[in-house]
Design an enzyme around this catalytic site. Structure first.
Site, PDB file in Angstrom:
ATOM      1  N   LYS A   1      -7.148  -0.370  11.730  1.00 23.12           N
ATOM      2  CA  LYS A   1      -6.537  -0.815  10.469  1.00 23.12           C
ATOM      3  C   LYS A   1      -5.296   0.035  10.177  1.00 23.12           C
ATOM      4  O   LYS A   1      -4.265  -0.471   9.724  1.00 23.12           O
ATOM      5  CB  LYS A   1      -7.556  -0.714   9.325  1.00 23.12           C
ATOM      6  CG  LYS A   1      -7.159  -1.417   8.035  1.00 23.12           C
ATOM      7  CD  LYS A   1      -6.305  -0.589   7.105  1.00 23.12           C
ATOM      8  CE  LYS A   1      -6.050  -1.327   5.803  1.00 23.12           C
ATOM      9  NZ  LYS A   1      -5.207  -0.563   4.867  1.00 23.12           N
TER      10      LYS A   1
ATOM     11  N   ASP B   1       4.172 -14.091  11.938  1.00 26.94           N
ATOM     12  CA  ASP B   1       2.801 -14.484  11.622  1.00 26.94           C
ATOM     13  C   ASP B   1       1.865 -13.293  11.889  1.00 26.94           C
ATOM     14  O   ASP B   1       1.402 -13.091  13.007  1.00 26.94           O
ATOM     15  CB  ASP B   1       2.438 -15.694  12.513  1.00 26.94           C
ATOM     16  CG  ASP B   1       1.032 -16.198  12.291  1.00 26.94           C
ATOM     17  OD1 ASP B   1       0.234 -15.503  11.625  1.00 26.94           O
ATOM     18  OD2 ASP B   1       0.729 -17.289  12.807  1.00 26.94           O
TER      19      ASP B   1
ATOM     20  N   GLU C   1       0.839  -1.206   0.000  1.00 30.95           N
ATOM     21  CA  GLU C   1       0.000   0.000   0.000  1.00 30.95           C
ATOM     22  C   GLU C   1       0.871   1.252   0.000  1.00 30.95           C
ATOM     23  O   GLU C   1       1.802   1.376   0.811  1.00 30.95           O
ATOM     24  CB  GLU C   1      -0.896  -0.024   1.241  1.00 30.95           C
ATOM     25  CG  GLU C   1      -1.899   1.119   1.283  1.00 30.95           C
ATOM     26  CD  GLU C   1      -2.834   1.040   2.499  1.00 30.95           C
ATOM     27  OE1 GLU C   1      -3.064  -0.068   3.016  1.00 30.95           O
ATOM     28  OE2 GLU C   1      -3.319   2.106   2.917  1.00 30.95           O
TER      29      GLU C   1
ATOM     30  N   HIS D   1      -1.893  10.306  -1.141  1.00 37.69           N
ATOM     31  CA  HIS D   1      -2.089   9.127  -1.979  1.00 37.69           C
ATOM     32  C   HIS D   1      -1.998   9.495  -3.449  1.00 37.69           C
ATOM     33  O   HIS D   1      -1.465   8.749  -4.252  1.00 37.69           O
ATOM     34  CB  HIS D   1      -3.492   8.535  -1.730  1.00 37.69           C
ATOM     35  CG  HIS D   1      -3.509   7.590  -0.574  1.00 37.69           C
ATOM     36  ND1 HIS D   1      -4.660   7.035  -0.093  1.00 37.69           N
ATOM     37  CD2 HIS D   1      -2.530   7.081   0.179  1.00 37.69           C
ATOM     38  CE1 HIS D   1      -4.387   6.245   0.916  1.00 37.69           C
ATOM     39  NE2 HIS D   1      -3.089   6.260   1.101  1.00 37.69           N
TER      40      HIS D   1
END
Ligand code: MEV
Length: 423
Positions: A265, A281, A80, A378
């Protein structure tokens, strides 16, 4: 070592690698692993099943972090855009106020043994607890090396739980796993104890597996930010206004699970990227993080408040089940290079670094969200990607991208047109 590298983002990837190798004094092996695609097909075949190839992520280095007084360069693998830039910017904001202070509750994992069809669950609980020391001894016989290194099963708890299929007796092993992620160690112990639990409860043992709600393996990080570093020139918001809006953004997450999911998130963007770079993991970390966030109603894993002298006080507390030995890291040369770059001495230290990265990631994202919005950042990276997809020559990519953003016309056909004009 100084993790502040001016203009790092402007260098070419190979120049950046040279800079990092020099700064962190990386070994020739680490340098080779970073310069080449790391995981051979043969090694990949040992990591998973039915392997047909490998898939690469960009491996980036976040700069500017000072963690517990040490400058730290942080490897991050993520697909991302803007995440690594935001983490580095977040770390820069905390730099002049001392960086991040971390602590870890200890590398304690929990393993569960589920007993079904127990006639007298509460009496069974007492029977198990009466045998606690023998059961702990049996658990520790499974892993003498762990015990030799100061770890091992420390306690046993028993819970009688109500479920849609009736009461169950759940025996929990509390295990200090030292520098391992610990999954294998605690699962082996749970399996070894199962026959004893069956005999003590008179029931049927079914599941014997770790819990990813690792709430005895918490990593914490905190920092404070001077409002001056929060000011937003683009929107004319003062540092104090941005600071207060960040606290409001946190309160939004505290009051609304729809927002809390996205807030968390953002935290996991940073943490997962370090987990991926070190071949830890990340599913276990994700599961633990969200289960922990859901205790008492789903909420944010970070906290923000206006502290002394008007500083923004930022903190995070999150379960962090990561290891520096025994996991998949040793199977991947690039993951080993990432570990060399991090230069951490223990799983606890790695957990602290990851908590700090999650915190920096979170408030850097919030700062953008409460001011110019995240699309601005972005968009310039997106425009670069569009230019690359339009086969714009490498030397013109930045110029074409900047022009498309200025015109608010970020499209492949416009990129092609601009490239023709500029050539
Ligand atoms: C994007 O990957 C993450 C953010 O949405 C996090 C947030 O909203 O806090 C920017």
């Amino acid at each position: 070592m100084n993790s502040r590298i001016n203009g790092f983002y402007k260098q070419s990837p190979s120049d950046r690698l040279d800079t990092i190798v020099e700064r962190a004094d990386l070994s020739a092996e680490a340098q080779a692993a970073l310069a080449n695609v790391g995981l051979s097909l043969g090694d990949a075949d040992n990591v998973s099943e039915n392997v047909v190839g490998t898939i690469e992520y960009p491996l980036s280095v976040a700069t500017n972090f000072v963690i517990d007084g040490e400058d730290t360069l942080v490897p991050m693998a993520i697909e991302e855009t803007s995440v690594v830039a935001a983490a580095s910017y977040g770390a820069l904001m905390a730099r002049d106020t001392g960086g991040f202070e971390t602590s870890v509750s200890g590398p304690i994992m929990i393993s569960q043994i589920q007993a079904l069809d127990v006639a007298d669950p509460h009496a069974a609980k007492v029977k198990i607890l009466n045998e606690k020391s023998d059961l702990i001894e049996l658990a520790n016989e499974q892993d003498p090396v762990l015990v030799e290194h100061g770890g091992g099963c420390e306690d046993i708890q028993v819970r009688v739980i109500d479920t849609p299929r009736g009461q169950m007796v759940v025996t929990q092993l509390i295990v200090d796993v030292r520098d391992a992620m610990g999954g294998n160690a605690v699962n082996t112990m749970a399996e070894a104890l199962a026959p004893e639990i069956e005999q003590l409860t008179g029931g049927d043992v079914s599941l014997r597996i770790l819990s990813n709600l690792a709430d005895r393996r918490l990593a914490r990080a905190r920092c404070r930010l001077d409002p001056a570093v929060l000011a937003s020139d683009d929107t004319d918001l003062s540092g104090e206004e941005v600071r207060d809006r960040i606290v409001d953004a946190w309160a939004f997450a505290a009051g609304d699970p729809y927002r809390a999911a996205t807030h968390n998130k953002g935290i996991m963007n940073g943490i997962d990227a370090v987990a991926t770079a070190t071949f830890n993991d990340w599913r276990a970390i994700e599961a633990g993080a969200h289960a922990y966030a859901a205790q008492g109603g789903y909420g944010p894993l970070t906290n923000y408040e206006v502290g002394e002298e008007g500083y923004l006080a930022c903190s995070i507390e999150i379960p962090m089940q990561v290891g520096t030995i025994g996991g998949a890291t040793s199977l991947h040369p690039t993951a080993q290079a990432s570990m060399e770059l991090l230069a951490v001495d223990s799983a606890d230290e790695l957990a602290g670094v990851m908590a700090a990265v999650g915190l920096a990631q979170n408030y850097a994202g919030l700062r953008a969200l409460v001011s110019e919005g995240i699309q601005a950042g972005h968009m310039s990276l997106h425009a670069k990607n569009i230019a690359i997809q339009a086969d714009v020559p490498q030397e013109l990519v930045d110029e074409v991208a900047a022009q498309m953003v200025a015109e608010d016309e970020v499209r492949q056909d416009r990129a092609e047109e601009l490239a023709r004009e500029l050539k």
